[in-house]
Structures are given as C-alpha cells and as structure tokens.
Design a protein around this motif. Structure first.
Motif, short mmCIF file in Angstrom:
data_model
loop_
_atom_site.label_atom_id
_atom_site.label_comp_id
_atom_site.label_asym_id
_atom_site.label_seq_id
_atom_site.Cartn_x
_atom_site.Cartn_y
_atom_site.Cartn_z
N PRO A 1 -32.64 -37.07 22.78
CA PRO A 1 -33.49 -37.78 23.72
C PRO A 1 -34.43 -38.76 23.02
N SER A 2 -34.88 -39.74 23.76
CA SER A 2 -35.79 -40.74 23.21
C SER A 2 -37.06 -40.07 22.69
N GLY A 3 -37.49 -40.48 21.50
CA GLY A 3 -38.72 -39.93 20.92
C GLY A 3 -38.52 -38.64 20.16
N LYS A 51 -35.16 -39.47 15.85
CA LYS A 51 -33.93 -39.99 15.21
C LYS A 51 -34.24 -41.13 14.26
N SER A 52 -35.02 -42.10 14.76
CA SER A 52 -35.34 -43.24 13.89
C SER A 52 -36.14 -42.78 12.69
N THR A 53 -37.10 -41.91 12.93
CA THR A 53 -37.95 -41.42 11.84
C THR A 53 -37.09 -40.74 10.77
N TYR A 54 -36.15 -39.92 11.21
CA TYR A 54 -35.28 -39.23 10.27
C TYR A 54 -34.50 -40.24 9.43
N1 LIG Z 1 -45.68 -45.46 13.59
C1 LIG Z 1 -45.84 -44.31 14.26
N2 LIG Z 1 -47.03 -43.71 14.30
C2 LIG Z 1 -47.20 -42.54 14.97
N3 LIG Z 1 -46.23 -41.91 15.63
C3 LIG Z 1 -45.00 -42.46 15.63
C4 LIG Z 1 -44.74 -43.69 14.96
N4 LIG Z 1 -43.44 -44.01 15.12
C5 LIG Z 1 -42.92 -43.03 15.88
N5 LIG Z 1 -43.84 -42.09 16.19
C6 LIG Z 1 -43.63 -40.87 16.97
O1 LIG Z 1 -42.64 -40.09 16.34
C7 LIG Z 1 -41.75 -39.55 17.30
C8 LIG Z 1 -40.35 -39.90 16.91
O2 LIG Z 1 -40.16 -41.29 17.05
P1 LIG Z 1 -38.78 -41.98 16.73
O3 LIG Z 1 -39.00 -43.44 16.74
O4 LIG Z 1 -38.21 -41.39 15.50
O5 LIG Z 1 -37.93 -41.56 18.00
P2 LIG Z 1 -36.41 -41.88 18.34
O6 LIG Z 1 -35.70 -40.59 18.41
O7 LIG Z 1 -35.87 -42.89 17.43
O8 LIG Z 1 -36.54 -42.47 19.82
P3 LIG Z 1 -35.71 -43.64 20.52
O9 LIG Z 1 -34.40 -43.08 20.93
O10 LIG Z 1 -36.53 -43.99 21.70
O11 LIG Z 1 -35.58 -44.75 19.54
C9 LIG Z 1 -42.18 -40.07 18.65
O12 LIG Z 1 -42.82 -39.06 19.35
C10 LIG Z 1 -43.10 -41.21 18.34
O13 LIG Z 1 -44.14 -41.23 19.28
#
Ligand SMILES: Nc1ncnc2c1ncn2[C@@H]1O[C@H](COP(=O)(O)OP(=O)(O)OP(=O)(O)O)[C@@H](O)[C@H]1O
Ligand SMILES: [Mg+2]
Lengths: 287, 255
Positions: free
Chosen positions: B41-43, B46-49
């Motif tokens: 799911p979004s958030g 995934k991107s962070t990993y």
């Molecule tokens: N620069 C940042 N500072 C603080 N929190 C962040 C930052 N970037 C992301 N987050 C938080 O870290 C969590 C993971 O974000 P991430 O971008 O990895 O999600 P994602 O799985 O890639 O989502 P999506 O599918 O929408 O791209 C989220 O809850 C987001 O709010």
C-alpha cells in the motif's frame, strides 16, 4: 444574480485599486528616466565620449576618462568579488548548515545593510592611508565589498531553489558531490546566477559614496591602479555642484549615460544568457 | 532457479526519518539475473527501502538506517565503502521524473558517463541512442536531441530518466514505479526492457500494478507498514500466498 453582480463589481474595484497602486510604484522610475532622457540627451554630444575635460571656465570637453575609469574599477572590483561571491553562495546553499555558514549568512546580511559611505571609509583606512594616495585599487576594493554580499546571497537563493530530487538524481548516477554541484546544479542554473551577478555589478557601477575617498577622481586619463581615477558617478557629482554652466550640462549628460549603462547591464544580463527572452521581448515590442 | 548466486543479500534493514520508523527490518535475497517486484500500500515504505539500497536515503536530513546489505558479499553500509562507487553499481530510477535542468536530452542521457571522464563523442552518441531506444524514447526524440530534457512530457521525462540510469550500466538497477506515468504501450516497452536487462542484470522494481508484477517479476515482496509480510516466487505470491494479508491486498480487499 444580484450577488453575482455585486461580486463582479467588487472584483473590478479591487483590480482597479491594484492597478492604481502599480502605477504609483512605477511613477518615480518613469519620471526619473524621462527627466534624464530629456535633460541628458539634450546635453549629450560626441565630445562627451571622446574628449577629456578642458581647463575650468572653457566650454567643451568630455568625460572619456570617467567612462573608462568606471569600467576599469567596476571590472577590477567584479574580478575580486564575483568568484569569491559565487563560491560563498555555493557553499551556503550546498553545505550551509554548520556554524560557519550561519556566521557567513549573518555577515552578508549585515554587509548588505551597511551604508556605502562607510564601506568607502573602510577602504580608505585599509588602502588609502597606508599608501598615502587615493587610488583606483582602493575604489575597486570598495566596489568589490559592495558587490560581494549581493552575489553571495543571490547565488545562494538561486541554488536553494533547485529541488532536492535533482541533487539526488545526480548522486544516484554515482557522481561525487562536487561534480553534481558544479556540473549539474550550477551548470543548470548559469543564466540565473549570471543575472544575479550582473544586477550586483549594475548596482555597484552607480555608486558614488564609496569612490569619494578612495578613487577620488581626476581630470585626465589614468590606467594605474595606484593612482586616483575618475569615475562617472563622482564626476557627475563634482560637475553638478560646480558653478559652471557647461559643467552642469555635462553632468546631465553623465547622468544620462550612467542610467543607460545601468539599464543596459540589467537588460543585457536578462537577455544574454536567455536568448528566448530576447526573442519574446523583440516580438512583443515590434507588434 | 534456486542454484543462482545472490547478487544482493539484505539483512534486517531498518530505516528512520527522525523518530519515524519507516522500514522495520526487511531481509531479502536477490539472485543474479532476476527481477524482483516490491508491492504494498501507498506509504508502506517501498521507496524508502529502495532508497536505502543505493544509500540515497542517508542524504535526507535526519534520516538514518541500520542493518546490512551485501553486494557480492560486501556490506554496502560498511565504513570503508564509498557511496559514490556504490551508486555506479546500483543505479536508480526515481518515482518522480527528475531530468537535469538546462541540459539537453542528449546531455541528460550521457551526463553520468561524461562526468566519469568519457569524452569520445562517437561513443557518447552511440550510448545515447542505445539507451534511448531501450527506454522506448528514441523515436520520439531522435530529431530533437538538443532540446532541453525538461521540455518533454512527464512520461517522456520518466523514460529519459530510465535511459540516463541505463547509460551508466549498473549491474543492479532499482526502479521506483517506472511506469506509473506511462501509457500502456510505453509501459509494455519498459517491461520488455526489464526482461532484456535480466539477461545480465538484477532489477528491483516497485510497482502498484499487480499484473505487471505478476508478468515481469520472478520474485515478489509484499510490504506493509514498513514490514516485509511475504516474499517468494511471483507465481506463488499471486496464486497461493501464505499470508492472509497478502491475499487480501492482491485481491483488492484493502489498500
Ligand atoms: N522525507 C521524509 N520525511 C519524513 N517522512 C517521510 C519522508 N519520506 C517519506 N516519509 C514517510 O515514510 C513512509 C514511507 O514512505 P515511502 O515514500 O517509502 O512510501 P511508499 O511505499 O513508496 O509509498 P508510495 O507507494 O505512495 O510511493 C511514509 O509514511 C512517509 O510519510
Ligand atoms: Mg514510493
């Protein structure tokens, strides 16, 4: 329906008052330039650009020495201030978190606020007193001190506008940070940086106060950095407060040339690095 | 398939933004010449990993990570590892298109090589064409290579960024939703590209498109709230997942 009409009227009123305000803001600029154009253009002749001053009381002569002096000192001052200012701006925007940056930022803010006459006095104490002579060099240093903080802050602001993800994209290609900064961030914003630099230089070229006790002025051509040197602003000032009618006329001409110079540098800065803007401008003004 | 050597082994990877715990201990092996999809799911992180794996995460102020990621046996977080060199081996396509401003389309593609010191014009041109073709962009831009990269449409910019990442030729490529801004035809071309890349490289791709994951990925990871819920061969994840959460997600019952 009634309410709709009321809203339209209110909208018109608001727009009208804003337009009035805009005109009021523009008025001084238009008045100054048109006044200068009238008075200055009428006083201008070819001699002004090609001749040196003639002895007091005689009519004729020109300000060649002051025009060259201004170009000389502004160029010299820019050579000192611009590279340093760009380095400072890049440092502040890319590494600007620690104590040094805070101090540098505060210093530039304070420096921008210092009256230019004080900067003149500073350069006087620094370079005129020890060498016991007014000099072009001290004038250039005073101008450099005026240019420096403006370049630092404008380049910092410009580079800070570059979104983080552009830096990340550069790093993600496996490039060292300094290459990302120089060849992607700075390179990608050259035109904006250049505009900021030119605006700072344009501002400095019109300064009188910092040159009064430094370059001082003279009545002949001089190319030595260690001797007094004439400049347009100081020459205008000297001639304007003189009792001689022909000098006052030349003062108007000088003011006119100075304004054209400053406006020219300003517009040049905008267009030189951005040929598209020039094309649009020409299209707009020709249609 | 199981006999393949692992190019990348991630062990208990954690990531924080300040106090916020975004990735909570993910461990996965990535075999060479494979595609792994990350869904969730979004958030969910995934991107962070993904951004931890090329150490871009640590560029965010206040962000940190812990754990291990062994690239051919060498921990990428070890103090002696130079992140610059690491990123030449682990390339990335970001979620948002980010072409370099004021650089032409051509320069955008080859800037990585150029700044690594490659000056040979013919080689740069050849690379640009090859990478743009692979990114399914060549036909659209071949007549305007010297226009600015930022003048392209969003989807074209994304493909430009893919070409740019390919030009450096990294053995591991991270792709964060590379096709989310693309039409079906361009998406299909990018999927084809991934299959191509798999011949030599290892690809890790984040996607919200289940069909895409099922089509292209050999393995799929399902992430939720920063935790790895399930990882395995795609055909198992999409047909017979062990976790009920995974099943709920892929059948669209939530998320
Ligand atoms: N620069 C940042 N500072 C603080 N929190 C962040 C930052 N970037 C992301 N987050 C938080 O870290 C969590 C993971 O974000 P991430 O971008 O990895 O999600 P994602 O799985 O890639 O989502 P999506 O599918 O929408 O791209 C989220 O809850 C987001 O709010
Ligand atoms: Mg994401």
């Amino acid at each position: 329906m009634n309410q709709f009409k009321f809203r339209k009227v209110r909208n018109k009123l608001f727009l009208f008052s804003l337009s009035i305000a805009a005109v009021v803001c523009l008025a001084p600029l238009i008045m100054v330039t048109s006044f200068m154009l009238q008075k200055g253009a009428a006083s201008l002749d070819l001699d002004f650009f090609t001749k040196l001053p003639v002895p007091v009381g005689e009519a004729g002569g020109g300000m060649l020495h002051a025009i060259l002096g201004t170009i000389y000192m502004v160029t010299l001052g820019s050579l000192m201030a611009v590279p340093l200012g760009l380095i400072g701006g890049i440092y502040l925007s890319e590494y600007g978190k620690g104590g040094i940056s805070k101090a540098l930022r505060l210093a530039t803010d304070v420096m921008t606020g210092i009256p230019s006459i004080i900067i003149g006095i500073f350069a006087y104490i620094l370079l005129v007193v020890p060498f016991k002579s007014f000099s072009a060099l001290s004038g250039a240093v005073a101008l450099a001190i005026i240019i420096l903080p403006v370049v630092i802050r404008s380049s910092e602001e410009i580079l800070k506008l570059v979104p983080k993800h552009i830096r990340e994209a550069g790093l993600a290609l496996g490039l060292p940070r300094w290459k990302v900064i120089l060849f992607i961030i700075v390179r990608g914003n050259l035109s904006a940086l250049f505009t900021g630099v030119m605006l700072a230089i344009a501002r400095a070229s019109g300064e009188t106060a910092p040159l009064l006790f430094t370059a001082f002025g003279n009545m002949y051509l001089s190319y030595s950095p260690m001797e007094p040197m004439a400049s347009l602003p100081v020459q205008i000032y000297t001639y304007a407060i003189s009792p001689f009618e022909d000098w006052q006329r030349q003062s108007w001409a000088g003011a006119f040339v100075l304004i054209i110079l400053v406006i020219g540098v300003n517009l040049g800065a905008r267009f030189l690095m951005n040929p598209k803007a020039l094309k649009n401008f020409l299209k707009r003004s020709s249609s | 398939m199981t006999s393949k050597k692992n190019v990348l082994e991630v062990k208990n990877l954690q990531a924080w933004f300040g106090k916020f715990h975004a990735v909570k201990g993910v461990s996965t092996d990535y075999p060479e010449k494979s595609i792994t999809a990350i869904i969730g799911p979004s958030g969910c992180g995934k991107s962070t990993y993904l951004r931890c794996l090329n150490r871009i995460h640590e560029e965010v102020p206040g962000a940190r990570s812990s754990g291990q990621a062994l690239l051919l046996g060498q921990d990428i977080f070890a103090p002696e590892v130079d992140p610059v060199e690491l990123r030449q081996n682990i390339g990335m396509v970001f979620q948002k298109p980010n072409p370099f401003p004021a650089l032409s389309i051509f320069e955008n593609v080859v800037v990585g090589l150029k700044l690594q010191g490659i000056k040979n014009k013919a080689k740069l041109l050849e690379t640009a064409e090859r990478c743009l073709r692979k990114a399914a962009l060549w036909e659209e831009v071949k007549d305007k290579l010297h226009q600015q990269g930022t003048s392209l449409s969003g989807g074209q910019q994304q493909r430009l960024c893919i070409a740019r990442a390919l030009a450096v030729n990294p053995p591991v490529l991270l792709m964060d939703e590379p096709t989310s801004a693309l039409d079906p035809i361009a998406s299909a071309k990018i999927e084809e590209l991934m299959q191509d890349l798999k011949e030599d490289f290892t690809v890790i791709v984040v996607t919200h498109n289940m069909q895409q994951a099922a089509r292209v990925a050999d393995y799929t990871s399902f992430l939720m709230l920063g935790e790895l819920v399930e990882h395995g061969p795609s055909e198992i994840i999409f047909t017979n997942p062990k976790q009920s959460k995974t099943e709920d997600y892929i059948t669209g019952r939530f998320g």
